[in-house]
Design an enzyme around this catalytic site. Structure first.
Site, mmCIF file in Angstrom:
data_model
loop_
_atom_site.group_PDB
_atom_site.id
_atom_site.type_symbol
_atom_site.label_atom_id
_atom_site.label_comp_id
_atom_site.label_asym_id
_atom_site.label_seq_id
_atom_site.Cartn_x
_atom_site.Cartn_y
_atom_site.Cartn_z
ATOM 1 N N ASP A 343 0.845 -1.182 0.000
ATOM 2 C CA ASP A 343 0.000 0.000 0.000
ATOM 3 C C ASP A 343 0.889 1.244 0.000
ATOM 4 O O ASP A 343 2.107 1.161 -0.126
ATOM 5 C CB ASP A 343 -0.935 -0.022 1.212
ATOM 6 C CG ASP A 343 -0.155 0.003 2.514
ATOM 7 O OD1 ASP A 343 -0.029 1.086 3.101
ATOM 8 O OD2 ASP A 343 0.352 -1.054 2.947
ATOM 9 N N HIS A 660 0.949 -9.457 -2.781
ATOM 10 C CA HIS A 660 -0.020 -8.372 -2.639
ATOM 11 C C HIS A 660 0.685 -7.028 -2.750
ATOM 12 O O HIS A 660 1.521 -6.668 -1.928
ATOM 13 C CB HIS A 660 -0.714 -8.493 -1.280
ATOM 14 C CG HIS A 660 -1.720 -7.415 -1.015
ATOM 15 N ND1 HIS A 660 -2.990 -7.452 -1.530
ATOM 16 C CD2 HIS A 660 -1.644 -6.276 -0.302
ATOM 17 C CE1 HIS A 660 -3.659 -6.385 -1.127
ATOM 18 N NE2 HIS A 660 -2.859 -5.653 -0.390
ATOM 19 N N ASP A 708 -0.300 -18.051 -3.251
ATOM 20 C CA ASP A 708 0.353 -17.011 -4.059
ATOM 21 C C ASP A 708 -0.701 -16.297 -4.894
ATOM 22 O O ASP A 708 -0.786 -16.460 -6.108
ATOM 23 C CB ASP A 708 1.422 -17.636 -4.949
ATOM 24 C CG ASP A 708 2.224 -16.586 -5.719
ATOM 25 O OD1 ASP A 708 2.283 -15.436 -5.240
ATOM 26 O OD2 ASP A 708 2.770 -16.914 -6.786
ATOM 27 N N GLU A 717 1.818 -10.714 1.254
ATOM 28 C CA GLU A 717 2.193 -9.328 1.041
ATOM 29 C C GLU A 717 3.716 -9.185 0.987
ATOM 30 O O GLU A 717 4.445 -9.944 1.617
ATOM 31 C CB GLU A 717 1.644 -8.449 2.167
ATOM 32 C CG GLU A 717 1.720 -6.974 1.869
ATOM 33 C CD GLU A 717 0.805 -6.172 2.778
ATOM 34 O OE1 GLU A 717 0.297 -5.132 2.329
ATOM 35 O OE2 GLU A 717 0.607 -6.579 3.927
#
Length: 849
Positions: A343, A660, A708, A717
């Protein structure tokens, strides 16, 4: 142990549950009625809707729309239908036909219709011009009368045409049974074993008696053979397994395979080169995580992107960030630093442990006999006089300094006001950015990392070192005055909470780093009085993480030269911890130093942090079992595990690649890359905190709690604190050469500071030949703690590069007979802080015993 993002992610489901309190969905009939109104589009598009930039057309009984080019986000162009009932624990079959001209990746979701738009099924079909049918199943985690089915179609620079038909959602589907493809039952390190290091593998088999195994080279020739060792049922995988030890084979080569019980492993090499590559790649990860700078595609081909969060529309940037409402009345420039994970948030406590471990990776090169210089990274700063690892660490450290207020307290984090979807490149993030409240934990993280930076940067940039030392002391004083300002566990919208109810370990870590750097009595006394100084820190669930940092202080006190009273006991405590992890390795059929029962979020970094304890014990003692424990631990991460896969992108025949991330998002947008080589996946996580893991992995054995999938943020992540210990350990292994026993020199060194004054000190060095042969020519090397320099000298020829000093013989004292000594000395130029004697001396490149 790992609490990162639990509040962040679980709050999404909690928000949905609270918003729907008291509501129940329409029960699905046994025959599974169709939940989609008008999914065939025979005569009308009703009740489907679209965003304002689209128009519907019915073409050959299909719903079509021309998608405009130039959109930024997937949700900039949407086709959807509302009021779809879901029943908790019901399994649904979701299906549709779709085409794209030209071919595109679309996104299909069944989701909550209001913020935070929780997705109960998330699909990213790669559509073709000819079209295809797509089928998915999912189990609803909630009762919901008004779910939404949407196709998100934006994010393309060029226009395209989308058509859809036969959209169906029916309950009563059989639950999807996810069975991972684990390949051959012989599990090996798919990358490389060191020629003279340990070589172990695991065989999954029903057999209870020993079985024969054969090692074959690339030509298929049998080069070694033996018998397996039955180990019974491994609790972490629930498999019956045998161990295979082929350590006796030492010849380097490529393309080896191991055969047992009718199965042949994936190929692997025997050699040292792979770890020299991994050392560099794991560090390169940080450049592409940088905020506030354009990533140069020439330096990182395939990963170039504009600078993120510099205030260029639609991005609001980090150069003038206000606080959350009611928190403060000012704004700060908090640009730069690393994006924490997948993020766009930046967090002091997670950045703290990460930058500390990168600086420790460098500091080890000054104090460990087996360390070697860390290679160039091809980053913008490459070519200056500073090691690239420190240049990269500085990018984050400068951000941490910006998070400090004038009173010394440090803001806990900075991130978007609300969560964003995937994919989303940093420069396209349109969200408002906010500073979150200060915390004692963040303040102490800065105190620790700034104290460490003060000493490691001192030989390269005295002004930056002084700035860090001042910030560290100010942060320490502020934390002592505000010892219990804790991050809120509910502050998880738009970013992780990183809440921590106990900051006593942060106090210990900060005091340890400040003492090592300054030698001041205040910090020494705090270290000695802290319960963490003598506590058992060596958990089976991982020695350290962002919320448990006492071991960072303990290890540095043990391995970085300092004058702490009782330091021998500190060093022994690290060895004792390593002994515990060696026992765990010996008992574990997969050779892990990690065995907590259930696996935690980021378990792969826990494995690596335990390996750092083993490596530290090797640096302290020089005993090979500790080094070999590290080499066995890396086997697990690179393929010797229940899933038979490497968790490091680009390393191993089958490796994680869909971690991720909002910008390493190839599985969602084929114009974007997968994560770069050397990126570590979080790893198995028994908590299963994301919907994909919950749907695919219920009841999983700990080692199998991983998938995965880019949407499995709780198992897959990328994160800066995952790659930091990977980088550290890869550098350690790269320094072990072929895995043989390193030679040591027959010498003893006496290093005595005879006097000091405000600007200098006098040191005498005595080098003794403890061997049985004469030393004919000598060169003695050591490193200062910080920015000290050699001035006037006598009886040796001195050279110095940064903190590292080399004293070489003169013509008249070139030969040292057995049992004899030479003495030489120098006047040193002082630097701020402590000036302990070195722990490590190298005579002609080999460590003195």
């Amino acid at each position: 142990m790992f609490r990162r993002f639990t509040s962040r992610r679980l709050s999404i489901l909690a928000t949905a549950a609270l918003a729907l309190a008291g509501l129940t969905g329409v029960p699905a009939h046994a025959e599974g009625p169709e939940q989609i109104p008008n999914g065939t589009f025979d005569t009308t598009a009703d009740p489907w809707w679209h965003t304002a930039n689209l128009e519907f057309a019915l073409t050959d009984g299909r719903l079509c729309a021309d998608i405009p080019g130039g959109t930024v986000n997937p949700w900039d162009a949407i086709i959807g239908v509302n009021d779809i009932p879901l029943v908790k624990d019901e399994t649904y079959a979701f299906a549709f036909y779709a085409s794209a001209d030209p071919g595109k990746v679309a996104r299909a979701y069944v989701q909550l219709p209001v913020d935070p738009y929780t997705q109960y099924i998330s699909a990213a079909p790669e559509l073709s011009v000819s079209g295809d049918s797509y089928h998915y199943t999912f189990t609803s985690p909630v009762d919901l009368p008004n779910a939404q089915v949407v196709f998100q179609l934006g994010g393309s620079a060029t226009p395209w045409r989308f058509c859809v038909d036969n959209v169906s959602l029916q309950g009563g589907a059989p639950p999807e049974v996810y069975t991972p493809d684990t390949g051959p039952r012989v599990r090996v390190n798919q990358v490389a074993y060191l020629p003279k290091g340990p070589k172990n593998a695991t065989l999954v088999t029903d057999a209870t008696d020993a079985l024969p195994w054969k090692l074959k080279d690339a030509a298929g020739k049998v080069v070694a053979q033996g018998s397996t060792t039955p180990r019974g049922v491994d609790a972490s995988s629930r498999q019956n397994v045998h161990s295979i030890d082929f350590s006796a084979y030492h010849k380097a080569g490529t393309g080896f395979t191991l055969t047992a019980d009718g199965e042949t492993s994936r190929p692997f090499d025997i050699g040292a080169d792979a770890y020299q590559s991994l050392e560099v790649d794991a560090l390169k990860f940080y450049y592409t995580q940088r905020s506030g700078i354009a990533i140069d595609d020439a330096l990182r081909p395939g990963y170039g992107r504009p600078a993120g969060h510099i205030g260029t529309a639609p991005n609001q940037g980090d150069t003038n960030v206000p606080c959350q409402p009611g928190v403060c009345d000012y704004s700060l420039d908090v640009s730069g630093g690393w994006y924490d994970a997948g993020d766009h948030g930046k967090y002091v406590v997670n950045g703290g442990i990460s930058v500390a471990q990168l600086m420790s990776e460098f500091e080890r090169t000054k104090n460990a006999a087996s360390a070697r210089p860390i290679g160039a990274l091809a980053i913008p700063e490459s070519g200056d006089d500073v090691p690239d690892v420190l240049d990269e660490a500085r990018w984050e450290q400068e951000f941490l300094l910006k998070m400090q207020r004038p009173d010394g307290m440090v803001h806990h984090k900075i991130h978007d006001e609300n969560w964003t979807g995937l994919p989303l490149l940093p420069h396209l993030d349109p969200q408002k950015r906010e500073l979150h409240p200060v915390s004692t934990a963040a303040t102490l993280n800065l105190a620790a990392t700034a104290a460490q930076a003060a000493r490691v940067f001192a030989p390269y940039d005295a002004a930056f070192a002084a700035k860090n030392l001042a910030a560290a002391k100010k942060a320490w004083a502020a934390a002592k005055a505000n010892p219990a300002i804790l991050a809120s566990p509910s502050d998880g919208n738009g970013g992780g909470t990183y809440d921590d109810a106990d900051v006593s370990d942060e106090f210990y870590w900060a005091a340890a780093e400040l003492y090592i750097t300054t030698g001041d009595a205040e910090y020494k006394n705090f270290v000695l009085a802290s319960p963490h100084h003598t506590a058992d820190l060596w958990s089976q669930g991982g020695a350290m993480d962002w919320g448990h940092v006492a071991a960072l202080g303990r290890i540095d006190l043990a391995t970085v030269p300092n004058g702490l009273p009782g330091r021998d006991a500190v060093r022994q405590s690290v060895v004792t911890g390593a002994d515990r992890y060696l026992t765990t390795i010996d008992q574990h059929p997969y050779g892990l130093p990690y065995n907590p029962g259930d696996y935690v979020w980021g378990s792969n970094s826990a494995v690596l942090n335990d390996m750092i304890v083993l490596a530290a014990a090797y640096d302290i003692t020089g005993k090979l079992p500790y080094r070999d424990g590290v080499l066995q631990g890396i086997d697990y991460l690179l393929g010797r595990n229940a899933l038979n896969q490497s968790y490091v992108t680009g390393y191993g025949e089958v490796a994680s690649k869909n971690q991720h991330s909002r910008w390493y998002a190839h599985s969602l947008d084929t114009s974007l890359p997968n994560p770069p080589h050397g990126s570590l996946a979080g790893g198995p996580n028994s908590g299963l905190q994301d919907p994909v893991a919950q749907a695919k992995l219920p009841g999983c054995a700990p080692q199998f709690c991983y998938i995965d999938d880019i949407n499995s943020y709780s198992t897959n992540e990328v994160a800066v604190n995952w790659n930091a210990p990977l980088s550290w350990v890869a550098a350690f292994i790269a320094g072990q050469g072929d895995g043989g026993i390193s030679a040591s020199a027959n010498c003893k060194v006496g290093y005595t500071v005879h006097g000091s004054w405000p600007d200098g000190f006098t040191t005498q060095v005595t080098l003794t030949n403890t061997g049985h042969k004469a030393i004919d020519g000598w060169s003695l090397t050591w490193s200062f703690l910080g920015g000290q320099k050699v001035g006037h000298s006598w009886a040796a020829e001195f050279t110095q590069k940064a903190a590292t000093v080399t004293a070489a013989n003169q013509s008249y004292n070139k030969i040292i007979q057995p049992g004899q000594s030479v003495t030489f000395g120098f006047n040193g130029v002082s630097a701020p802080g402590a000036n302990p004697g070195p722990d490590l001396f190298l005579l002609n490149g080999a460590p003195c015993a």
